[in-house]
Motif scaffolding. Structure first.
Motif, PDB file in Angstrom:
ATOM      1  N   GLN A 295      -3.468  17.858   1.251  1.00  0.00           N
ATOM      2  CA  GLN A 295      -4.737  17.747   0.525  1.00  0.00           C
ATOM      3  C   GLN A 295      -4.571  17.087  -0.834  1.00  0.00           C
ATOM      4  O   GLN A 295      -5.550  16.917  -1.559  1.00  0.00           O
ATOM      5  N   THR A 296      -3.351  16.744  -1.187  1.00  0.00           N
ATOM      6  CA  THR A 296      -3.100  16.037  -2.434  1.00  0.00           C
ATOM      7  C   THR A 296      -3.079  14.541  -2.164  1.00  0.00           C
ATOM      8  O   THR A 296      -2.417  14.087  -1.231  1.00  0.00           O
ATOM      9  N   GLY A 297      -3.782  13.782  -2.978  1.00  0.00           N
ATOM     10  CA  GLY A 297      -3.809  12.336  -2.810  1.00  0.00           C
ATOM     11  C   GLY A 297      -2.467  11.706  -3.134  1.00  0.00           C
ATOM     12  O   GLY A 297      -1.640  12.286  -3.857  1.00  0.00           O
ATOM     13  N   TYR A 298      -2.256  10.526  -2.610  1.00  0.00           N
ATOM     14  CA  TYR A 298      -0.988   9.822  -2.813  1.00  0.00           C
ATOM     15  C   TYR A 298      -1.286   8.341  -3.022  1.00  0.00           C
ATOM     16  O   TYR A 298      -2.034   7.737  -2.248  1.00  0.00           O
ATOM     17  N   VAL A 299      -0.696   7.766  -4.072  1.00  0.00           N
ATOM     18  CA  VAL A 299      -0.938   6.364  -4.409  1.00  0.00           C
ATOM     19  C   VAL A 299       0.391   5.704  -4.730  1.00  0.00           C
ATOM     20  O   VAL A 299       1.194   6.255  -5.492  1.00  0.00           O
ATOM     21  N   MET A 300       0.649   4.519  -4.152  1.00  0.00           N
ATOM     22  CA  MET A 300       1.886   3.797  -4.437  1.00  0.00           C
ATOM     23  C   MET A 300       1.592   2.322  -4.675  1.00  0.00           C
ATOM     24  O   MET A 300       1.212   1.598  -3.762  1.00  0.00           O
ATOM     25  N   PRO A 301       1.775   1.854  -5.911  1.00  0.00           N
ATOM     26  CA  PRO A 301       1.684   0.413  -6.188  1.00  0.00           C
ATOM     27  C   PRO A 301       3.019  -0.271  -5.928  1.00  0.00           C
ATOM     28  O   PRO A 301       4.077   0.255  -6.282  1.00  0.00           O
ATOM     29  N   MET A 302       2.967  -1.440  -5.289  1.00  0.00           N
ATOM     30  CA  MET A 302       4.166  -2.200  -4.920  1.00  0.00           C
ATOM     31  C   MET A 302       3.976  -3.659  -5.293  1.00  0.00           C
ATOM     32  O   MET A 302       2.842  -4.121  -5.426  1.00  0.00           O
ATOM     33  N   PRO A 303       5.056  -4.427  -5.432  1.00  0.00           N
ATOM     34  CA  PRO A 303       4.896  -5.850  -5.725  1.00  0.00           C
ATOM     35  C   PRO A 303       4.303  -6.607  -4.543  1.00  0.00           C
ATOM     36  O   PRO A 303       4.591  -6.296  -3.382  1.00  0.00           O
ATOM     37  N   SER A 304       3.495  -7.594  -4.830  1.00  0.00           N
ATOM     38  CA  SER A 304       2.906  -8.424  -3.785  1.00  0.00           C
ATOM     39  C   SER A 304       3.905  -9.477  -3.322  1.00  0.00           C
ATOM     40  O   SER A 304       4.739  -9.959  -4.101  1.00  0.00           O
ATOM     41  N   THR A 305       3.811  -9.864  -2.056  1.00  0.00           N
ATOM     42  CA  THR A 305       4.667 -10.931  -1.528  1.00  0.00           C
ATOM     43  C   THR A 305       4.300 -12.290  -2.110  1.00  0.00           C
ATOM     44  O   THR A 305       5.037 -13.262  -1.906  1.00  0.00           O
ATOM     45  N   ARG A 306       3.219 -12.371  -2.834  1.00  0.00           N
ATOM     46  CA  ARG A 306       2.833 -13.653  -3.450  1.00  0.00           C
ATOM     47  C   ARG A 306       3.681 -13.974  -4.685  1.00  0.00           C
ATOM     48  O   ARG A 306       3.598 -15.084  -5.211  1.00  0.00           O
TER      49      ARG A 306
ATOM     50  N   VAL B 121      -1.507  -2.012  -3.551  1.00  0.00           N
ATOM     51  CA  VAL B 121      -1.670  -0.593  -3.875  1.00  0.00           C
ATOM     52  C   VAL B 121      -2.087   0.161  -2.617  1.00  0.00           C
ATOM     53  O   VAL B 121      -3.193  -0.029  -2.096  1.00  0.00           O
ATOM     54  N   TYR B 122      -1.170   1.000  -2.129  1.00  0.00           N
ATOM     55  CA  TYR B 122      -1.490   1.889  -1.010  1.00  0.00           C
ATOM     56  C   TYR B 122      -2.110   3.160  -1.583  1.00  0.00           C
ATOM     57  O   TYR B 122      -1.545   3.788  -2.480  1.00  0.00           O
ATOM     58  N   MET B 123      -3.286   3.533  -1.068  1.00  0.00           N
ATOM     59  CA  MET B 123      -3.969   4.744  -1.530  1.00  0.00           C
ATOM     60  C   MET B 123      -4.286   5.648  -0.355  1.00  0.00           C
ATOM     61  O   MET B 123      -4.751   5.189   0.692  1.00  0.00           O
ATOM     62  N   HIS B 124      -4.023   6.937  -0.555  1.00  0.00           N
ATOM     63  CA  HIS B 124      -4.374   7.962   0.433  1.00  0.00           C
ATOM     64  C   HIS B 124      -5.161   9.030  -0.320  1.00  0.00           C
ATOM     65  O   HIS B 124      -4.591   9.928  -0.944  1.00  0.00           O
ATOM     66  N   LEU B 125      -6.485   8.883  -0.304  1.00  0.00           N
ATOM     67  CA  LEU B 125      -7.360   9.684  -1.153  1.00  0.00           C
ATOM     68  C   LEU B 125      -8.591  10.146  -0.378  1.00  0.00           C
ATOM     69  O   LEU B 125      -8.838   9.705   0.751  1.00  0.00           O
ATOM     70  N   LEU B 126      -9.364  11.021  -1.007  1.00  0.00           N
ATOM     71  CA  LEU B 126     -10.654  11.378  -0.447  1.00  0.00           C
ATOM     72  C   LEU B 126     -11.578  10.162  -0.455  1.00  0.00           C
ATOM     73  O   LEU B 126     -11.460   9.284  -1.316  1.00  0.00           O
ATOM     74  N   GLN B 127     -12.500  10.122   0.491  1.00  0.00           N
ATOM     75  CA  GLN B 127     -13.411   8.981   0.585  1.00  0.00           C
ATOM     76  C   GLN B 127     -14.211   8.788  -0.703  1.00  0.00           C
ATOM     77  O   GLN B 127     -14.428   7.654  -1.151  1.00  0.00           O
ATOM     78  N   LYS B 128     -14.621   9.883  -1.340  1.00  0.00           N
ATOM     79  CA  LYS B 128     -15.412   9.745  -2.574  1.00  0.00           C
ATOM     80  C   LYS B 128     -14.581   9.085  -3.673  1.00  0.00           C
ATOM     81  O   LYS B 128     -15.121   8.343  -4.501  1.00  0.00           O
ATOM     82  N   HIS B 129     -13.268   9.340  -3.683  1.00  0.00           N
ATOM     83  CA  HIS B 129     -12.412   8.693  -4.675  1.00  0.00           C
ATOM     84  C   HIS B 129     -12.286   7.199  -4.385  1.00  0.00           C
ATOM     85  O   HIS B 129     -12.356   6.371  -5.301  1.00  0.00           O
ATOM     86  N   LEU B 130     -12.104   6.863  -3.128  1.00  0.00           N
ATOM     87  CA  LEU B 130     -11.982   5.457  -2.748  1.00  0.00           C
ATOM     88  C   LEU B 130     -13.269   4.700  -3.050  1.00  0.00           C
ATOM     89  O   LEU B 130     -13.232   3.553  -3.515  1.00  0.00           O
ATOM     90  N   ASP B 131     -14.405   5.334  -2.805  1.00  0.00           N
ATOM     91  CA  ASP B 131     -15.686   4.680  -3.087  1.00  0.00           C
ATOM     92  C   ASP B 131     -15.799   4.345  -4.575  1.00  0.00           C
ATOM     93  O   ASP B 131     -16.257   3.246  -4.947  1.00  0.00           O
ATOM     94  N   LEU B 132     -15.380   5.283  -5.428  1.00  0.00           N
ATOM     95  CA  LEU B 132     -15.466   5.038  -6.864  1.00  0.00           C
ATOM     96  C   LEU B 132     -14.420   4.030  -7.322  1.00  0.00           C
ATOM     97  O   LEU B 132     -14.693   3.178  -8.181  1.00  0.00           O
ATOM     98  N   VAL B 133     -13.233   4.099  -6.741  1.00  0.00           N
ATOM     99  CA  VAL B 133     -12.171   3.142  -7.055  1.00  0.00           C
ATOM    100  C   VAL B 133     -12.673   1.706  -6.870  1.00  0.00           C
ATOM    101  O   VAL B 133     -12.418   0.828  -7.700  1.00  0.00           O
ATOM    102  N   GLU B 134     -13.404   1.486  -5.793  1.00  0.00           N
ATOM    103  CA  GLU B 134     -13.831   0.122  -5.471  1.00  0.00           C
ATOM    104  C   GLU B 134     -14.934  -0.392  -6.394  1.00  0.00           C
ATOM    105  O   GLU B 134     -15.172  -1.596  -6.463  1.00  0.00           O
ATOM    106  N   THR B 135     -15.593   0.515  -7.111  1.00  0.00           N
ATOM    107  CA  THR B 135     -16.626   0.061  -8.050  1.00  0.00           C
ATOM    108  C   THR B 135     -16.025  -0.453  -9.352  1.00  0.00           C
ATOM    109  O   THR B 135     -16.739  -1.069 -10.160  1.00  0.00           O
ATOM    110  N   LYS B 136     -14.737  -0.210  -9.584  1.00  0.00           N
ATOM    111  CA  LYS B 136     -14.116  -0.568 -10.861  1.00  0.00           C
ATOM    112  C   LYS B 136     -13.760  -2.048 -10.949  1.00  0.00           C
ATOM    113  O   LYS B 136     -13.431  -2.545 -12.029  1.00  0.00           O
TER     114      LYS B 136
END
Length: 454
Positions: free
Chosen positions: A408-419, A426-441
């Motif tokens: 039930q704890t979210g998990y986030v890992m930023p990694m370098p891009s192959t570009r 950024v891999y995110m494993h979060l509640l849907q409400k968190h992801l919805d707000l993340v995308e508004t930023k």
């Protein structure tokens, strides 16, 4: 990229067990005290390639080099079993690695990596049923393929997995292994006598302290997404806060999570950061120097296993909303700094020793009751060696960790891009409400094939 990229099936062409290329004498390898802090969780990782070789040749290279890599990283070919105290222990018996050769009627450019729960989980990253490691090579209809691996987290942290992946690719290209692993557990021996410090009771707790299973149920499952974050946004965030990129990123995310809490509810919001202790312990190893070989380099940079702590901060959500981002970044810096010392990790090893054989777990992963507020852990993947996982046909066109761990704890890992342009994946494993707000930023952009130039 539409959701159609998640709608495909994977068929198994062949299953094998790949054992180490050289004989391994059966022996037991104990878990370190820091390994014992990990519950039985599996970590997934995958790499996508546009292939320039015949597929059968590529699969044979992967299999042959895997067998050779397992001769050096022999614990990955073993099994985790319980000892007489009920603690996990590694039986290095060269059982081998389950190897799956699969096919998906899907082109690389059409795989919806933005929704990895549907497109990656148990399709491109295999379910591990036995052993320590499972590997799957999935051919795609376009001629490309995906290499997916699932590891037992009790045996290896991300740093250790990176060592193995890099060595595996080096062997495939007939190069010497750049970093030979060390499995010397005495590097993490407790002090004699162990030193008890109650500060660790705030970060870790015995499993017996957890509430009974099913005493409460999460209302919503966590969801995985993969985004990219442009270098200009990372630099802008860091320059404003005058902190490291990871601390700045974590503070920004903490405020987003707090914003999701409804006004009127007095909820706490926890944010943790995974800290690797190798650099803290590297120059002051507490084992008997008389036992050292003059020819064997012993360094925590070679150490294969878990050397992690998860310090965290906790604050009222409404207060976090009102705080400046600079102040939140100061809070993150403060709790992370306390864990970035040799004494923190020596003390943690001692704390586990004084609680054995009672298993323990990081407190931020534990929901004590239904009134517990949101909790998220950030783990830096900046050492993710995506450019180095070249088996002879070029570096991956994309790579990512995949860790829908089921809690039930979210998990986030930023990694370098192959570009190679400073962007982050950024891999995110979060509640849907968190992801919805993340995308508004505006800074977390859904991963698309056009961004990856598939």
């Amino acid at each position: 990229m539409g959701s159609c990229g998640t709608m495909f099936s994977v068929s198994v062409k062949k299953r094998d067990i790949i054992a180490a290329a050289l004989p391994v004498q059966d022996h037991w390898l104990p878990m370190s005290n820091l390994d014992l802090l990990l519950p039985p969780l599996d970590i997934g990782v995958f790499f996508c390639y546009k292939n320039s070789l015949p597929l059968y040749e590529s699969v044979n290279i992967v299999k042959k080099s895997l067998a050779e890599a397992l001769a050096t990283f022999y614990p990955l070919a073993g099994e985790v079993v319980q000892n007489s105290l009920g603690e996990p222990e590694l039986l290095c018996n060269n059982r081998g690695v389950d190897f799956i050769h699969a096919y998906a009627d899907m082109e690389l450019k059409n795989i919806d990596l933005y929704h990895p729960d549907e497109s990656v989980e148990r399709k491109l990253v295999p379910l591990k049923k036995q052993g320590v490691l499972t590997v799957q090579v999935t051919e795609l209809s376009c001629g490309g393929f995906v290499i997916g691996c699932t590891f037992d987290h009790r045996v290896a942290d991300a740093y250790s997995i990176n060592l193995f992946l890099t060595a595996w690719a080096e062997i495939a290209q007939s190069k010497p292994i750049s970093t030979l692993p060390s499995f010397r557990r005495s590097m993490l021996n407790p002090r004699r006598p162990p030193v008890m410090k109650t500060v660790y009771n705030k970060l870790f707790l015995p499993l017996s302290s957890l509430p009974p299973p099913r005493s409460f149920c999460p209302t919503n499952p966590l969801v995985s997404r993969i985004y990219y974050m442009e270098a200009k946004d990372i630099i802008h965030l860091q320059s404003n806060l005058k902190r490291s990129k990871l601390v700045s990123f974590t503070a920004f995310l903490w405020k987003i999570i707090a914003e999701c809490d409804q006004d009127g509810f007095v909820n706490t919001c926890k944010m943790g950061v995974v800290v690797d202790g190798r650099e803290r312990l590297n120059n002051k190893l507490s084992f008997d120097k008389l036992t050292l070989s003059n020819t064997m380099p012993f360094s925590m940079q070679n150490y294969f296993g878990n050397v992690l702590s998860i310090p965290y901060g906790e604050a009222n959500s409404n207060e976090l909303k009102d705080m400046s981002l600079t102040l939140v970044a100061d809070m993150v810096h403060e709790f992370v700094c306390h864990a970035m010392t040799e004494e923190h990790f020596r003390g943690l090893v001692d704390w586990v020793e004084l609680h054995r054989p009672e298993p323990a777990v990081a407190k931020i992963y534990a929901k004590m009751d239904e009134n517990d507020g949101e909790a998220v852990v950030v783990s830096s993947g900046q050492r993710f060696p995506v450019d180095g996982i070249d088996f002879g046909w070029g570096k991956p066109n994309f790579g990512s960790y995949h860790f829908p761990w089921g809690g039930q704890t979210g998990y986030v890992m930023p990694m370098p891009s192959t570009r190679d342009n400073g962007d982050w994946i950024v891999y995110m494993h979060l509640l849907q409400k968190h992801l919805d707000l993340v995308e508004t930023k505006g800074v977390f952009k859904p991963l698309t094939s056009s961004y990856l130039n598939f």
